[in-house]
Design an enzyme around this catalytic site. Structure first.
Site, PDB file in Angstrom:
ATOM      1  N   CYS A 133       0.792  -1.177  -0.065  1.00 31.17           N
ATOM      2  CA  CYS A 133       0.096  -0.040  -0.267  1.00 31.17           C
ATOM      3  C   CYS A 133       0.839   1.271   0.044  1.00 31.17           C
ATOM      4  O   CYS A 133       0.424   2.526  -0.023  1.00 31.17           O
ATOM      5  CB  CYS A 133      -0.920  -0.072   1.102  1.00 31.17           C
ATOM      6  SG  CYS A 133      -0.024   0.002   2.694  1.00 31.17           S
ATOM      7  N   PHE A 380       6.358  33.749   7.318  1.00 31.68           N
ATOM      8  CA  PHE A 380       7.041  33.952   6.138  1.00 31.68           C
ATOM      9  C   PHE A 380       6.108  34.722   4.979  1.00 31.68           C
ATOM     10  O   PHE A 380       6.591  35.004   4.282  1.00 31.68           O
ATOM     11  CB  PHE A 380       7.454  32.580   5.467  1.00 31.68           C
ATOM     12  CG  PHE A 380       8.470  31.815   6.184  1.00 31.68           C
ATOM     13  CD1 PHE A 380       9.683  32.356   6.847  1.00 31.68           C
ATOM     14  CD2 PHE A 380       8.180  30.575   6.604  1.00 31.68           C
ATOM     15  CE1 PHE A 380      10.543  31.819   7.595  1.00 31.68           C
ATOM     16  CE2 PHE A 380       8.989  29.922   7.413  1.00 31.68           C
ATOM     17  CZ  PHE A 380      10.257  30.267   8.034  1.00 31.68           C
ATOM     18  N   LYS A 397       3.196  28.003   0.314  1.00 27.81           N
ATOM     19  CA  LYS A 397       3.507  29.398   1.218  1.00 27.81           C
ATOM     20  C   LYS A 397       4.250  30.143   0.306  1.00 27.81           C
ATOM     21  O   LYS A 397       5.124  29.971  -0.543  1.00 27.81           O
ATOM     22  CB  LYS A 397       4.657  28.826   2.170  1.00 27.81           C
ATOM     23  CG  LYS A 397       4.189  28.380   3.215  1.00 27.81           C
ATOM     24  CD  LYS A 397       5.392  28.089   4.429  1.00 27.81           C
ATOM     25  CE  LYS A 397       4.606  27.570   5.810  1.00 27.81           C
ATOM     26  NZ  LYS A 397       4.327  26.074   5.771  1.00 27.81           N
ATOM     27  N   ASP A 488       9.595  24.366  17.419  1.00 27.16           N
ATOM     28  CA  ASP A 488       8.465  25.060  17.775  1.00 27.16           C
ATOM     29  C   ASP A 488       7.085  24.535  17.501  1.00 27.16           C
ATOM     30  O   ASP A 488       5.877  24.656  17.004  1.00 27.16           O
ATOM     31  CB  ASP A 488       8.111  26.271  16.664  1.00 27.16           C
ATOM     32  CG  ASP A 488       7.433  27.514  17.065  1.00 27.16           C
ATOM     33  OD1 ASP A 488       6.781  27.288  18.285  1.00 27.16           O
ATOM     34  OD2 ASP A 488       7.490  28.521  16.360  1.00 27.16           O
TER      35      ASP A 488
HETATM   36  C1  746 Z   1      -1.412  27.688   6.731  1.00 24.65           C
HETATM   37  C2  746 Z   1      -0.059  27.685   7.655  1.00 24.65           C
HETATM   38  C3  746 Z   1       0.601  26.519   7.853  1.00 24.65           C
HETATM   39  C4  746 Z   1       0.488  29.001   7.947  1.00 24.65           C
HETATM   40  C5  746 Z   1      -0.258  30.001   7.729  1.00 24.65           C
HETATM   41  C6  746 Z   1      -1.281  30.003   7.035  1.00 24.65           C
HETATM   42  C7  746 Z   1      -1.807  28.638   6.365  1.00 24.65           C
HETATM   43  C8  746 Z   1      -1.514  26.432   6.280  1.00 24.65           C
HETATM   44  N1  746 Z   1      -3.051  26.050   6.006  1.00 24.65           N
HETATM   45  C9  746 Z   1      -3.409  24.904   5.711  1.00 24.65           C
HETATM   46  C10 746 Z   1      -2.395  23.923   5.293  1.00 24.65           C
HETATM   47  O1  746 Z   1      -2.901  22.878   4.967  1.00 24.65           O
HETATM   48  N2  746 Z   1      -1.229  24.230   5.238  1.00 24.65           N
HETATM   49  C11 746 Z   1      -0.822  25.554   5.527  1.00 24.65           C
HETATM   50  N3  746 Z   1       1.735  29.162   8.825  1.00 24.65           N
HETATM   51  C12 746 Z   1       2.646  29.213   8.200  1.00 24.65           C
HETATM   52  O2  746 Z   1       2.930  29.247   7.021  1.00 24.65           O
HETATM   53  C13 746 Z   1       4.088  29.189   9.165  1.00 24.65           C
HETATM   54  C14 746 Z   1       5.304  29.449   8.823  1.00 24.65           C
HETATM   55  C15 746 Z   1       6.192  29.580   9.635  1.00 24.65           C
HETATM   56  C16 746 Z   1       6.099  29.069  11.044  1.00 24.65           C
HETATM   57  C17 746 Z   1       5.042  28.589  11.311  1.00 24.65           C
HETATM   58  C18 746 Z   1       3.777  28.819  10.461  1.00 24.65           C
HETATM   59  C19 746 Z   1       7.220  28.869  11.975  1.00 24.65           C
HETATM   60  C20 746 Z   1       7.047  30.134  12.987  1.00 24.65           C
HETATM   61  C21 746 Z   1       7.226  27.749  12.858  1.00 24.65           C
HETATM   62  C22 746 Z   1       8.477  29.122  11.433  1.00 24.65           C
HETATM   63  C23 746 Z   1      -5.799  25.550   5.970  1.00 24.65           C
HETATM   64  N4  746 Z   1      -4.898  24.682   5.664  1.00 24.65           N
HETATM   65  C24 746 Z   1      -7.067  24.871   5.525  1.00 24.65           C
HETATM   66  C25 746 Z   1      -8.099  25.493   5.925  1.00 24.65           C
HETATM   67  C26 746 Z   1      -8.173  26.884   6.560  1.00 24.65           C
HETATM   68  C27 746 Z   1      -7.058  27.442   6.753  1.00 24.65           C
HETATM   69  C28 746 Z   1      -5.718  26.673   6.570  1.00 24.65           C
HETATM   70  C29 746 Z   1      -0.245  23.161   4.671  1.00 24.65           C
HETATM   71  C30 746 Z   1      -9.576  27.589   6.865  1.00 24.65           C
HETATM   72  O3  746 Z   1      -9.451  28.794   6.185  1.00 24.65           O
HETATM   73  C31 746 Z   1     -11.297  25.267   8.315  1.00 24.65           C
HETATM   74  C32 746 Z   1     -10.312  26.006   8.315  1.00 24.65           C
HETATM   75  N5  746 Z   1     -10.448  27.294   7.480  1.00 24.65           N
HETATM   76  C33 746 Z   1     -11.583  27.941   7.987  1.00 24.65           C
HETATM   77  C34 746 Z   1     -12.847  27.232   7.705  1.00 24.65           C
HETATM   78  O4  746 Z   1     -12.470  26.147   8.651  1.00 24.65           O
END
Ligand code: 746
Length: 630
Positions: A133, A380, A397, A488
């Site tokens: 799988c 970022f 990102k 983190d």
């Molecule tokens: C996402 C992330 C990781 C960040 C900011 C915004 C979105 C993200 N959201 C996802 C998803 O699948 N992925 C990413 N944060 C960062 O980029 C970040 C960068 C650096 C750091 C931390 C964070 C360090 C400080 C550690 C260096 C989502 N998925 C799906 C849906 C929704 C939001 C995000 C990979 C949404 O709008 C469901 C949720 N929703 C509203 C309705 O209900």
């Protein structure tokens, strides 16, 4: 106290490949099976030498054949596997009869074990993944039904007490490895089995059948053992494959998970079709806002079969197939709470591990990505939902200039791409040739764990909270094993998938942040409340400082997304924690889980548990909890 030997013999043992990728080797060992353990020894002229290993039989969860690998030498034609609490052992019997004898004997002794599996992996785990799988986690749940489970657990008296995912699914057909050319094996029917519809064949007790396809984990295609005509067993492949194609069909999910997903959708007529606890039956689950005042309710309807083998939800409206029935009720409520308006799915198109990704080892073509929706912003910059090659959901990102130390990141990117685990948000690749740089990852449709807990935590049962922590622990054990430090870990840096599985995100990314407020331990963005004392005092990061943060994360989960040390600012937290002050026990947390949190907050890093230990502690609670599952 010595216990009596039940079976003994020299078998070939495959090395356990404790490191993810290490070459397999094979050693002859003397295996001794007693009522207590299966132990294996060095041997010299049949004389027992040093004990090399032992498995407590109570911990054995499954014993079954394994599909031989291609081009195997004669001595490796009869493999079998022993799945136990801490691992997976592959052994090769000397011949078919010898293998049958071992399996039969083992099975007899483990039949009353409490945590037998209902699924297993028919393929070997080789070079970091299962051949059957492609799952890359050695402890990933099985992908094929383990038939003896159903035989051992008599469905007629015990299924009501089993958790949903352990319920028997169909009459038993214990596999007997066959030698036929066009057959994958031979199955012997345990019971007479009458056809359920016109595509079925009937099975006769003790009659042998060739398995001509085992692609579907739930159903085999079989023909009679003379190989004359290949019929289909049960309601099978064609029907099942069609069901899988519908977004509303979610297969095996628990009632609690189903209700959670439907409530979360929150729309009148949100529905899904799942496997019922009864063999070969299905349940339609529907959400309606119009009942039970404000909060709405989920109703579960069993699909019944009448005397003419037609299926129905409402007696006056009968159909030959589940899709036909659903299509009808999408337009007519006909006695249901509401018509089936909004299919709720757990399927999302993820980039398959086999997809060729791009030019360089990680470079993706920017034009292959269409950005569709802003998801939020992180350290970022903005993060967007995108479609890769018009088909696969990805998160992108978009790296703001001067927010990231790019050269350092690119140097490390290959390492991070290779960190692949079902509970880590997978890095797919990058677009680096111009700004904004894109970092492309797996998409998780339910957003961050922290916001999920705040918005939906009240709908979750304690076992689901524990499951979320367990998912994070699995990912962290993998990182610990690869000596990779997250730096983190917190609920805000975990994401929730469409099936409510939680995955760890942004591991190791803190090292590339160019923002003094984030880097400096006195900066406003520094995660003091998740930091171990050696981190806020001397910036000493380690897997043990990740363990501290994991303790805080468990606290966040069981507090449904509360801010830790709510009434204190960062300076006060440093002071209080240094004095030995710790977070209180959240109301939803049991004493045992609180003890786990506290063990993560030992002042001395070396006295904190490893993630490996944490995983096995949590696993034992999971098992205790399973009785609470619907
Ligand atoms: C996402 C992330 C990781 C960040 C900011 C915004 C979105 C993200 N959201 C996802 C998803 O699948 N992925 C990413 N944060 C960062 O980029 C970040 C960068 C650096 C750091 C931390 C964070 C360090 C400080 C550690 C260096 C989502 N998925 C799906 C849906 C929704 C939001 C995000 C990979 C949404 O709008 C469901 C949720 N929703 C509203 C309705 O209900």
């Amino acid at each position: 106290m010595q216990s009596e030997t039940i079976l003994e013999g020299v078998l070939l043992k495959r090395s356990q490949q404790k490191k993810k990728i290490s070459p397999a080797n094979y050693k002859e060992r003397l295996f001794v099976f007693t009522q207590r353990s299966l132990a294996y020894y060095d041997f010299d002229k049949e004389k027992r030498g040093c004990r090399k290993g032992s498995i407590d039989i109570k911990k054995i969860r499954c014993v079954e054949t394994v599909n031989p690998e291609e081009c195997t030498p004669v001595e490796r034609q009869y493999p079998f596997q022993i799945v136990y609490k801490e691992g997976l052992l592959y052994v090769y019997a000397t011949n078919q009869e010898n293998r049958r004898q071992w399996l039969e004997t083992l099975l007899k002794e483990i039949k009353d074990n409490p945590f037998l599996l209902n699924k297993y992996h028919p393929g070997f785990f080789t070079n970091g993944k299962f051949l059957c799988c492609n799952q890359s986690c050695k402890t990933a749940p099985g992908c094929a039904i383990w038939e003896p489970y159903n035989t051992l657990r008599d469905p007629s008296n015990s299924k009501e007490h089993l958790p949903g995912n352990l319920k028997p699914k169909r009459p038993s057909l214990p596999p007997i490895p066959g030698e036929g050319k066009s057959s994958l094996g031979i199955a012997v029917a345990e019971h007479d089995y009458g056809p359920q519809d016109k595509s079925d064949i009937s099975l006769m007790k003790n009659q042998k059948y060739h398995i001509s396809s085992d692609k579907d984990p739930d159903w085999w295609k079989v023909g009679d053992a003379d190989g004359k005509e290949t019929g289909r067993s049960e309601d099978t492949s064609a029907e099942k494959e069609r069901l899988q194609d519908y977004e509303w069909y979610v297969g095996d999910i628990s009632r609690a998970q189903c209700e959670q997903l439907l409530r979360q959708k929150g729309k009148e007529g949100a529905f899904m079709v799942r496997n019922s606890s009864q063999v070969g039956k299905y349940t339609v689950s529907v959400f309606s806002v119009a009942v039970e005042n404000k909060s709405g309710a989920v109703k579960h309807y069993h699909i019944h079969t009448n005397s003419e083998n037609k299926i129905y939800l409402a007696q006056d409206h009968c159909f030959d197939s589940v899709p036909k029935l659903i299509i009808y009720h999408q337009h007519n409520s006909a006695g249901l709470l509401t018509r089936l308006r909004h299919p709720v799915s757990t399927k999302a198109k993820k980039v398959p591990s086999t997809a060729p990704l791009g030019n360089g080892p990680w470079e993706l073509r920017r034009t292959d990505i269409v950005l569709t929706k802003e998801l939020g912003s992180g350290q970022f910059g903005v993060v967007q939902l995108g479609k890769w090659k018009g088909e696969y959901d990805v998160a992108v990102k978009m790296i703001r200039e001067s927010s990231m130390s790019e050269d350092e990141f690119l140097e490390e990117a290959q390492v991070m791409m290779n960190l692949s685990h079902p509970k880590l948000v997978q890095l797919y690749g990058m677009c680096t040739e111009k700004y904004p740089i894109y970092i492309v990852t797996e998409f998780m449709s339910n957003g961050s764990l922290l916001s999920y807990l705040k918005d939906h935590g009240k709908e979750l049962q304690p076992f689901q909270l524990l499951e979320m922590c367990y998912n994070v622990c699995e990912a962290m054990e993998f990182l610990e094993h690869h000596q990779f430090i997250h730096r983190d870990l917190a609920a805000r840096n975990c994401l929730v998938d469409n099936d409510l599985a939680v995955k760890v995100s942004d591991f190791g990314m803190g090292r590339f942040v160019l923002d003094d407020q984030y880097i400096s331990s006195v900066g406003t963005k520094f995660s003091v409340k998740w930091s171990a004392p050696e981190v806020f005092h001397y910036s000493k990061f380690s897997s043990k400082s990740d363990v501290w943060a994991f303790g805080i994360l468990i606290w966040e989960v069981f507090s449904l997304g509360k801010q830790p040390y709510e009434l204190y600012d960062n300076t006060q937290v440093v002071e209080k924690v240094s004095q030995g002050y710790r977070l209180y026990r959240p109301q939803l947390s049991s004493e045992e889980i609180y003890e786990i949190m506290c063990s993560c907050w030992n002042e001395l890093p070396e006295q904190r548990p490893t993630f490996h230990q944490l995983l096995s502690w949590m696993e034992s609670f999971r098992e205790d909890d399973s009785d609470d599952r619907p």
